[in-house]
Design a protein around this motif. Structure first.
Motif, short mmCIF file in Angstrom:
data_model
loop_
_atom_site.label_atom_id
_atom_site.label_comp_id
_atom_site.label_asym_id
_atom_site.label_seq_id
_atom_site.Cartn_x
_atom_site.Cartn_y
_atom_site.Cartn_z
N ASN A 1 122.88 71.12 57.59
CA ASN A 1 122.34 70.23 58.62
C ASN A 1 121.82 68.92 58.02
OD1 ASN A 1 122.87 71.82 60.88
ND2 ASN A 1 120.98 72.99 60.64
N ILE A 2 121.23 69.02 56.83
CA ILE A 2 120.75 67.80 56.16
C ILE A 2 121.94 66.92 55.82
CG2 ILE A 2 119.67 66.92 54.04
CD1 ILE A 2 117.89 69.48 54.09
N ASP A 3 122.98 67.56 55.30
CA ASP A 3 124.19 66.83 54.95
C ASP A 3 124.76 66.12 56.18
OD1 ASP A 3 125.92 66.15 52.90
OD2 ASP A 3 127.42 67.61 53.57
N ALA A 4 124.79 66.85 57.30
CA ALA A 4 125.37 66.31 58.52
C ALA A 4 124.51 65.19 59.11
CB ALA A 4 125.55 67.42 59.55
N SER A 5 123.24 65.16 58.78
CA SER A 5 122.35 64.12 59.33
C SER A 5 122.64 62.75 58.72
CB SER A 5 120.88 64.49 59.08
OG SER A 5 120.53 64.22 57.74
N GLY A 6 123.29 62.75 57.58
CA GLY A 6 123.59 61.49 56.92
C GLY A 6 122.42 60.88 56.19
N ALA A 7 121.32 61.63 56.07
CA ALA A 7 120.12 61.08 55.43
C ALA A 7 120.27 61.10 53.90
CB ALA A 7 118.90 61.90 55.83
N ALA A 8 119.65 60.10 53.27
CA ALA A 8 119.62 60.08 51.80
C ALA A 8 118.59 61.06 51.28
CB ALA A 8 119.29 58.67 51.31
N VAL A 9 117.49 61.19 52.03
CA VAL A 9 116.48 62.16 51.63
C VAL A 9 115.99 62.96 52.82
CG1 VAL A 9 115.60 60.83 49.65
CG2 VAL A 9 114.54 60.56 51.89
N CYS A 10 115.69 64.22 52.54
CA CYS A 10 115.03 65.07 53.53
C CYS A 10 113.58 65.19 53.08
CB CYS A 10 115.69 66.44 53.57
SG CYS A 10 114.77 67.62 54.56
N VAL A 11 112.67 64.81 53.96
CA VAL A 11 111.26 64.81 53.62
C VAL A 11 110.61 66.07 54.17
CG1 VAL A 11 109.05 63.62 53.97
CG2 VAL A 11 111.15 62.31 53.65
N THR A 12 109.72 66.67 53.37
CA THR A 12 108.97 67.81 53.86
C THR A 12 107.54 67.73 53.33
OG1 THR A 12 108.85 70.22 53.95
CG2 THR A 12 109.77 69.26 51.94
N CYS A 13 106.66 68.50 53.93
CA CYS A 13 105.24 68.49 53.52
C CYS A 13 104.89 69.74 52.74
CB CYS A 13 104.33 68.36 54.74
SG CYS A 13 104.54 66.83 55.62
N ASP A 14 105.89 70.49 52.30
CA ASP A 14 105.59 71.73 51.58
C ASP A 14 106.41 71.86 50.31
OD1 ASP A 14 103.76 73.93 52.09
OD2 ASP A 14 104.33 73.59 54.17
#
Lengths: 486, 234
Positions: free
Chosen positions: B188-201
């Motif tokens: 899903n991250i790949d499909a989002s096209g984002a360079a980074v996936c941000v998380t708080c954990d």
């Protein structure tokens, strides 16, 4: 077969994976839509929880009231302490009714007490009439979901089973059958109608029993439930003792959240209230109504650490939303009740040693609690179940030792720092021969993803260095200040 | 975990806080909140570690800020369960919990800041950790902060609220299931096209980043603090 072996089997079954994916997407969308459209749904859920809590707090009184009401309406109430008692009571009633054929509608309690096996051993022919259960019975299979028992099967599976067991209808090819749902249902209907007419006993479950009136409420999307409870001469209703609700007004609240949570419907196609056997002036209905109240470990749960699980109204929403259930399906649990609630109920009903390990099948993500219509704190109770399972089995030595050592190290900062250093060395050592692969019980991590290693300089080390540098700078500044003064 | 595996998260957290004029202290005696043992059912071992946590933080004053929604949720909910039968410890736990915030909560709700002056030139997507989202009930603060990052385009993540499969020891006790779950997340991250996936954990981060790396995907998983401190760039 171990839990891990069953999981492997499920993960490598592409057929099952497709069915589970479809269920996940479809059931959640429907549930969210229906719940979202319910005015004040948060308050309705609070109310539903309060009703269930009240029922459990005064369970003894409500059950006695229920017994009196059912009896007053001409029914007979039986108390079964355990599965064996329940099976014997049902077999005795069926024998007295001189029945050979028994028609059953869907009942998870009957699965729990393995009723079919018990009755078949006594020579009864038992036919499941819920479509999903019927398909499973033809296949010699068991339910994988508490609401949609055959959710693990596709239409093609059903067509194949019907072709084998019921025969291909004239002029129809197997390919045609596999795409023709109306034809498939009509085949089942034809086979089941003869069962309804011929059965001497009908056995049903109970979704809720109302203490105030003695009404037994059954919700269903198939007409078979009504046929089972009205056509045969004797109707036996089985219920877990926790499924009592105080009043008809309470029932209405619970029905609102049950159907929406279970299938995303505002109300199911059939909502039946069985209020005693046929009365003198009535033309139809069973001559006898028996209500079997099944304890089978429930009373022992009351007041215990897992008592809250008794609030469950068996909507199955926690199964549908669970990311673990979505991957492994119901059969991998190896228990009658699968999914998050099954991982609580199954061990709690007296199988902590054998089934407590089911509580491991959760990432504790909390999605179950979020959708639960009666807000059961499933994650916290899964953690409690893990504790109880450890107490019952002693735990695995490697984890016991590991956690104990970890706990010691975490209580003393110097041991923590030493532990960090050892871990960093260890990780660096493991990484010398190529990509880092974790050893022993941690190997599963690097089977599926990289491990970043342990930082050569931890945050605390960097922080300490920063503090030292700041202090040195402050001293230097102070010294130079002195010089200026001098 | 931030301490041992990704100290940059700790450094970024300090940088973000100091940029807001907050005086940061790091009690050197602190170790862990005890969650790994608690979640695994080892209550007495967890209680001992949690008691150490209380000893350390009871001696401090002011807000306790952690760059982990999961640790914050443990202090808020897990401690109440662990010390339910110990009124003295329970009171201490409640007092510390009342001061404990996950980083984005502290910035948005206590400091009332959403724009920390950060810049990131590229696409960002956000994975809400389960314990942040459902444990703490904090779904909005991280997004409010990310929305103010100059140059960043915040794109939606399909199945964002689904667990990444970390679950602490779950990831090694049922690794096959955990592996399937994280594979879904990285797809899903790949499909989002984002360079980074941000998380708080940091837990989710280690899991997702490790899988992205294994799959040799271009996207990276980073901590909110790292984006806010400007220490990661596209």
């Amino acid at each position: 077969m171990t839990l891990n072996a069953r999981i492997e089997l499920a993960l490598h079954n592409p057929h099952l994976q497709r069915a589970l994916d479809a269920n996940y997407t479809r059931s959640l969308e429907k549930r969210d839509l229906a719940m979202g459209a319910l005015p004040n749904s948060a308050l309705v859920r609070d109310r539903a929880r309060a009703i269930r809590l009240e029922a459990l707090r005064n369970l003894d009184q409500y059950l006695v009231q229920l017994e009196a009401q059912v009896t007053a309406r001409g029914g007979v109430v039986h108390w079964a302490a355990n599965a064996q008692d329940a099976g014997e009571i049902v077999a005795r009633i069926a024998k007295a009714a001189r029945a050979r054929l028994v028609a059953k509608s869907k009942s998870m309690v009957s699965e729990e007490i393995h009723l079919n096996k018990r009755l078949q051993a006594d020579g009864f022919e038992v036919v499941e009439t819920d479509l999903g259960e019927y398909i499973l019975q033809l296949r010699g299979d068991v339910p994988s979901h508490i609401v949609a028992p055959a959710i693990h099967l596709t239409r093609a599976d059903v067509a194949k089973t019907f072709e084998e067991k019921l025969g291909l209808p004239a002029g129809v090819t197997p390919e045609q059958l596999a795409t023709d749902i109306p034809l498939l249902t009509s085949m089942a209907r034809k086979a089941l109608r003869t069962v309804f007419v011929g059965a001497g006993v009908g056995i049903s479950g109970v979704n809720f029993a109302v203490a105030e009136t003695g009404a037994l409420c059954l919700v269903s999307n198939e007409g078979n439930g009504r046929l089972v409870t009205s056509l045969p001469r004797v109707h036996i209703a089985l219920m877990g003792i926790e499924r009592v609700v105080p009043t008809m007004a309470d029932l209405e609240v619970l029905l609102r959240v049950l159907s929406r949570s279970a299938t995303g419907q505002n109300i199911t196609c059939y909502t039946s209230l069985v209020c005693g056997p046929r009365r003198a002036q009535e033309p139809d209905g069973p001559e006898e109504l028996h209500l079997v109240l099944v304890d089978n470990g429930r009373a022992a749960m009351l007041g215990g650490e897992l008592a809250e699980a008794l609030l469950c109204i068996r909507c199955g929403a926690c199964l549908n939303v669970c990311p673990v259930y979505r991957e492994i399906g119901g059969h991998a649990y190896g228990s009658v009740y699968p999914g998050p609630i099954g991982a609580l109920v199954t061990p709690a009903l007296g199988g902590m040693r054998e089934f407590g390990e089911l509580a491991q099948a959760s990432s504790l993500c909390g999605a179950c609690q979020e959708v639960c219509p009666v807000r059961i704190d499933i994650p916290t109770m899964l953690i409690k179940t893990r504790s109880l399972h450890l107490a019952a089995t002693g735990g695995a030595p490697v984890w016991n030792a590991g956690i104990k050592m970890w706990s010691w190290a975490m209580r003393a900062p110097w041991m923590y720092r030493l532990g960090l250093r050892v871990a960093a060395w260890g990780a660096a050592l493991l990484a010398t021969a190529g990509p880092l692969r974790l050893p022993g019980p941690l190997a599963g991590w690097t089977d599926h993803r990289e491990f970043p290693g342990i930082a050569s300089s931890s945050f605390r080390a960097r922080w300490a260095a920063r503090q030292r540098a700041a202090a040195a700078a402050a001293r230097a500044a102070a010294k130079s200040g002195e010089r200026w003064e001098f | 975990m931030a301490d041992a595996v990704r100290p940059e998260i700790g450094e970024a957290t300090v940088a973000v806080l100091e940029a807001q004029g907050v005086k940061v202290e790091f009690p050197a005696a602190q170790t862990c909140c005890g969650q790994p043992a608690y979640n695994a059912g080892y209550r007495s071992e967890a209680r001992a570690v949690a008691a150490h946590f209380l000893n350390v933080f009871d001696a401090t004053s002011g807000p306790v800020v952690t760059p982990s929604g999961s640790c914050a949720a443990m202090v808020h909910h897990g401690f109440a369960d662990l010390f339910g039968n110990d009124p003295v410890q329970l009171r201490r736990a409640q007092a510390v919990a009342a001061r404990t915030r996950e980083l984005s909560q502290f910035l948005v709700h206590d400091l009332k800041v959403t724009n920390v002056g950060a810049r990131f030139n590229g696409r960002i997507t956000y994975h809400p950790s389960c314990h942040q989202l459902r444990g703490l009930g904090e779904g909005t603060a991280p997004l409010a902060l990310l929305a103010q990052v100059a140059g960043a385009e915040l794109v939606p993540l399909a199945g964002a609220e689904e667990c990444c499969g970390f679950g602490g020891l779950f990831s090694v006790k049922l690794p096959q299931v955990s592996g399937e779950m994280v594979a879904r997340k990285t797809a899903n991250i790949d499909a989002s096209g984002a360079a980074v996936c941000v998380t708080c954990d940091p837990g989710c981060l280690m899991n997702i980043a490790g899988r992205l790396q294994r799959e040799q995907k271009a996207a990276r998983c980073v901590h909110l603090a790292e984006v806010l401190a400007g220490s990661v760039q596209a």
